[in-house]
Scaffold this active site. Structure first.
Site, PDB file in Angstrom:
ATOM      1  CB  SER A 228      40.280  35.124  49.447  1.00  0.00           C
ATOM      2  OG  SER A 228      39.165  35.952  49.568  1.00  0.00           O
ATOM      3  CG  ASP A 334      36.461  37.374  42.653  1.00  0.00           C
ATOM      4  OD1 ASP A 334      35.467  37.580  43.374  1.00  0.00           O
ATOM      5  OD2 ASP A 334      37.567  37.012  43.095  1.00  0.00           O
ATOM      6  CG  HIS A 365      36.552  34.731  45.550  1.00  0.00           C
ATOM      7  ND1 HIS A 365      37.509  35.668  45.272  1.00  0.00           N
ATOM      8  CD2 HIS A 365      36.717  34.414  46.863  1.00  0.00           C
ATOM      9  CE1 HIS A 365      38.204  35.925  46.357  1.00  0.00           C
ATOM     10  NE2 HIS A 365      37.760  35.166  47.329  1.00  0.00           N
TER      11      HIS A 365
END
Length: 685
Positions: A228, A334, A365
């Site tokens: 991320s 995601d 995610h």
């Protein structure tokens, strides 16, 4: 915690259960999770009181070795903090900012006159939110020296002759400066550490003064990894072309911050980067960084217009500067860091000739440690051994892509997208039911139209569930049932010519596989995984830093359809993708919508559908008006990445349709058989 802009609106299936935890990609950990007892060898379940000991090496590993082995003491490793000068004064206090660098490295190599490489994770989350599925934070002793490092990288790799370096981005935890959400401060605070490791920047023993500290224990070869925001920083640092950065492993990471907050002018969240900056920065930074906060607000207007602020945070144009190899991992479902980020970064790296590898999962995610743990640790181990230690282990000659076809079922491709992939134009046509048409190769007759009215309450799931019915909020276009499997691999585009009834309009285009399947439940809590109570251990532990993590399993759901690629846009950007403008009701506008990268096989017997609608509830913000849009079907088309191109589509849409439960072919063109899953990695001899 994970990147999500703020307490985001709930998506159609409660995609994010805790909004502040989305960009970090973590779940709340049970109390005491970090205090697990020392564990057994990697991959084995712990038993009460069992500890792992490692032998101290007396002979350095040879460069020709196939795999690094855990020969160094983890418990006796050097644990230290250094503050590296970034050369910036982001907080305006009259002195250059220093970022905190917490290091754990084996003690023995320096005694043997050997230098070692570095695995580095630069993050804003080490104190505010935590890392990984169990929300681990850094811990320190009474003197401020590091004790506990989140994630398994230290436990697993330090005994194998690597240093692990955990960097607090500027403005977070124990670092000076300000968080600027992917801008110069963020990137420079991590790049400066790479430079320090290579002897090109200054480090100090304290935050405010102290003696100079040199990284004389490292080769300077650095690999950056992170999920991320952390992986985004790795992308950004690589795009500077910094010397010494040999590889990056970005997981679910951003390539352009504009595309995180907007989709071709359509806002994706109800706030901008100033919220995220405020969320992750330290209490001191909140006081001294008000000017940076104002810049984030003023430079990122909610109009969706692209500004200089966004240009600074776009790493794609600098892909040609990347010297590092890239091992990219992304969940195809995601909806936080959407796969547009992956697709445009991957394509730019390919154009630049960057050596690269990719894993695509069915998750949202989620870190690969939590959906394919044993294979991930083994692959990552060999990847770092090759690019940081120089071992000739063949990892760079393996198939470029691993793709999850069904929960826990993987296939490979020698290159990705496959060489047989060709952009193929499919065109909508009319059907017998209003708003439900055909999808094929033949253009609609001039003057053929479709109409829908934006309904901000409906989502892609609502549209797909009603694909065969005339509903006012969407138009759907469907192939006949396929006689053969049809594979789409890469990024697509949909060009729409639409006439709005009002001065503003947002558009959504989605691709849907119409047919029953069992998939990872990416819309539920966990985004495709369930966290179990059992733990496995991935290296030695100390009382302050356990290597033992809760196992996971695929969380699945049975569906009647699967949305597998999406794109959104503000119709007002028809003339300039960087700037929106009011629409004239009754005037036709043509706009091309980028579809997010994916790799999906529509099985024989299923149908492929293209849906065009307005506001996709929970995923984009609605326009200021509620328009009715008339589509000019003769001037609307989808250009899709079909493996086998037009010929594959022709074969799949002709011939007899197989009976239910009988596949049209053994596997789709371009898909190789999956490799066997390797045994759980342990201490190899």
């Amino acid at each position: 915690m994970e990147i999500r802009a703020r307490a985001a609106r709930r998506s159609y299936r409660a995609l994010v259960t805790v909004a502040s935890a989305t960009l970090c990609g973590v779940l709340l950990a049970p109390a005491g999770a970090q205090a697990a007892p020392p564990g057994p060898p990697p991959g084995q379940a712990p038993s009460t009181g069992q500890a792992l000991t490692t032998a101290s090496a007396t002979v350095p590993a040879k460069a020709s070795a196939k795999v690094s082995r855990p020969v160094y003491s983890y418990e006796g490793a050097v644990r230290e903090s250094v503050w590296v000068d970034t050369g910036l004064d982001g907080d305006g206090d009259g002195r250059t900012d220093r970022v905190a660098v917490d290091i754990v490295r084996p003690r023995e190599p320096a005694r043997q006159g050997r230098k070692i490489p570095v695995i580095m994770d630069a993050s804003p989350y080490y104190s505010c939110c935590g890392r990984g599925n169990e929300s681990q934070k850094k811990t320190y002793d009474a003197d401020g020296d590091p004790l506990g490092f989140p994630l398994h990288y230290d436990n697993y790799f330090v005994p194998r002759g690597y240093a692990f370096v955990a960097v607090d981005l500027a403005g977070t935890n124990r670092s000076d400066g300000c968080v600027d959400v992917g801008g110069r401060s963020d990137i420079q605070s991590a790049k400066a550490v790479v430079d320090w490791l290579g002897g090109r920047a200054r480090g100090y023993a304290s935050r405010t003064g102290g003696e100079r500290v040199r990284a004389d224990w490292t080769t300077g070869a650095t690999g950056m990894i992170g999920k991320s925001y952390d992986g985004t920083i790795a992308n950004g640092v690589a795009a500077t072309g910094v010397e010494g950065l040999r590889t990056i492993v970005p997981i679910g990471s951003i390539s352009s911050w504009y595309d995180y907050y907007f989709a071709q002018g359509a806002p994706l969240y109800s706030s901008g980067p100033e919220w995220l900056s405020d969320y992750v920065e330290s209490p001191e930074a909140r006081t001294r960084c008000q000017a940076v906060q104002r810049d984030l607000v003023e430079g990122a207007p909610r109009t969706g217009d692209r500004t200089a602020l966004w240009d600074e945070r776009d790493y794609v144009p600098d892909a040609h500067k990347v010297r590092a190899s890239v091992f990219a991992v992304h969940g195809m479902q995601d909806l936080n860091v959407r796969t547009k980020h992956l697709g445009q970064w991957w394509d730019a790296l390919a154009d630049a000739g960057v050596e690269r590898k990719i894993w695509l999962s069915q998750t949202g995610h989620v870190d690969p440690f939590d959906f394919r743990r044993a294979t991930w640790v083994d692959t990552l181990h060999r990847w770092f051994d090759h690019y940081l230690l120089g071992y000739d282990n063949g990892v760079e000659r393996e198939p470029m892509a691993d793709i999850e076809r069904a929960p826990d079922q993987w296939s490979t491709d020698r290159v990705w997208p496959p060489r047989a992939t060709a952009a193929t134009t499919l065109r909508p046509g009319t059907g017998t039911v209003p708003g439900v048409g055909t999808l094929g190769r033949t253009p609609a007759a001039p003057g053929t139209t479709g109409t829908f009215t934006d309904d901000r309450r409906q989502s892609e799931e609502d549209w797909a569930a009603a694909i065969d019915r005339s509903t006012p909020a969407k138009n759907g276009f469907i192939t006949r049932p396929l006689s053969r499997d049809l594979r789409l691999s890469g990024s697509g585009k949909v060009t729409v010519t639409a006439t709005p009834s009002t001065t503003s309009a947002h558009l959504t285009a989605v691709l849907v596989d119409l047919g029953p399947d069992t998939i990872r439940d990416y819309g539920a809590s966990g985004e495709g995984i369930t966290t179990l109570t059992e733990r496995t251990c991935w290296g030695p532990s100390t009382t302050a830093d356990s290597s033992c993590y809760r196992e996971t399993a695929a969380r699945t759901t049975d569906v009647a359809h699967t949305v597998f690629s999406r794109g959104w846009a503000d119709l007002g950007t028809y003339a300039d993708p960087d700037k929106g403008r009011p629409l004239t009701p009754g005037t036709a506008y043509t706009l091309t919508i980028d579809l997010a990268a994916s790799d999906h096989v529509v099985p024989a017997g299923h149908r492929l559908a293209l849906i065009i609608g307005g506001t996709d509830s929970g995923l984009i913000d609605p326009p200021s008006t509620t328009p009715t849009l008339t589509l000019d079907l003769a001037r609307t088309a989808a250009k899709l990445p079909l493996v086998g191109g037009a010929a594959a589509f022709q074969r799949a849409t002709t011939g007899p349709v197989p009976r239910p439960g009988v596949s049209g072919e053994s596997r789709p063109s371009g898909v190789t058989e999956p490799r066997p899953t390797p045994p759980i990695p342990g201490d190899r001899s």
